[in-house]
Design an enzyme around this catalytic site. Structure first.
Site, PDB file in Angstrom:
ATOM      1  CB  SER A   1      -0.862  -0.072   1.152  1.00 29.80           C
ATOM      2  OG  SER A   1      -0.270   0.340   2.426  1.00 29.80           O
TER       3      SER A   1
ATOM      4  CE  LYS B   1      -3.195   2.100   4.554  1.00 30.11           C
ATOM      5  NZ  LYS B   1      -3.189   1.311   3.535  1.00 30.11           N
TER       6      LYS B   1
END
Length: 181
Positions: free
Chosen positions: A40, A85
């Site tokens: 990610s 993230k």
């Protein structure tokens, strides 16, 4: 066994015990290594890279746009695995994603770390107080704030990733890298 050898062994054991206790305290409260299990954050952080996480920093300062954070996902996602993230939106800001770009309060972000433009649209939404919008750098293939249908509250942050330390060829400091155009 001579007295000198006994004294040496006692000292050696005490040094090892103190080092072990200090290492456990540092890992529990200050700094921790993490293995990246997903793609990610590509291309910034590669699959299976190891990063150092400062677990102490958000006790003294607020997250900044561009920080790469390790977080416990919102409870409604029913995940027992931490996520990594990038902080994109801060409390009170209006975030919108359109025409392949992220807009904060109507201003486009410059994000040189992205490999490709966004292929979706989102918002506009206003981020509530005490919450953040976090996105993976691999935007089109990241399960992040734009998909969760729930806000990430700042109390779920576990720390800030500040460096990739393994494998050796990937060693680097992790920059914020984001700015307004």
């Amino acid at each position: 066994m001579g007295r000198e050898l006994r004294d040496f062994l006692k000292e050696l054991i005490s040094i090892i015990l103190i080092a072990f206790v200090l290492a456990m305290l540092l890992r529990a409260f200050v700094i921790e290594g993490r293995i990246i299990p997903t793609g990610s954050m590509l291309p910034t952080i590669q699959l299976q890279d190891r990063v150092m996480v400062n677990k102490f920093i958000y006790r003294f300062k607020e997250p900044q746009r561009g920080d790469i954070v390790v977080l416990e996902p919102p409870e409604s996602l029913h995940s027992d695995q931490d996520y990594i993230k990038r902080v994109i939106g801060l409390p009170g800001e209006t975030v919108e994603m359109k025409n392949g770009r992220v807009l904060i309060n109507g201003r486009p972000l410059s994000e040189p770390y992205l490999a490709e433009e966004l292929d979706y649209e989102y918002g506009p939404v206003v981020i509530p107080e005490g919450s953040l919008m976090v996105l993976g750098d691999n935007r089109n293939h990241s399960f992040d704030s734009h998909m969760w249908n729930v806000w990430l509250t700042t109390d779920r942050l576990k720390g800030k990733a500040f460096m990739t330390y393994w494998p050796i060829k990937h060693i680097k400091l992790l920059d914020r890298g984001v700015s307004f155009e």
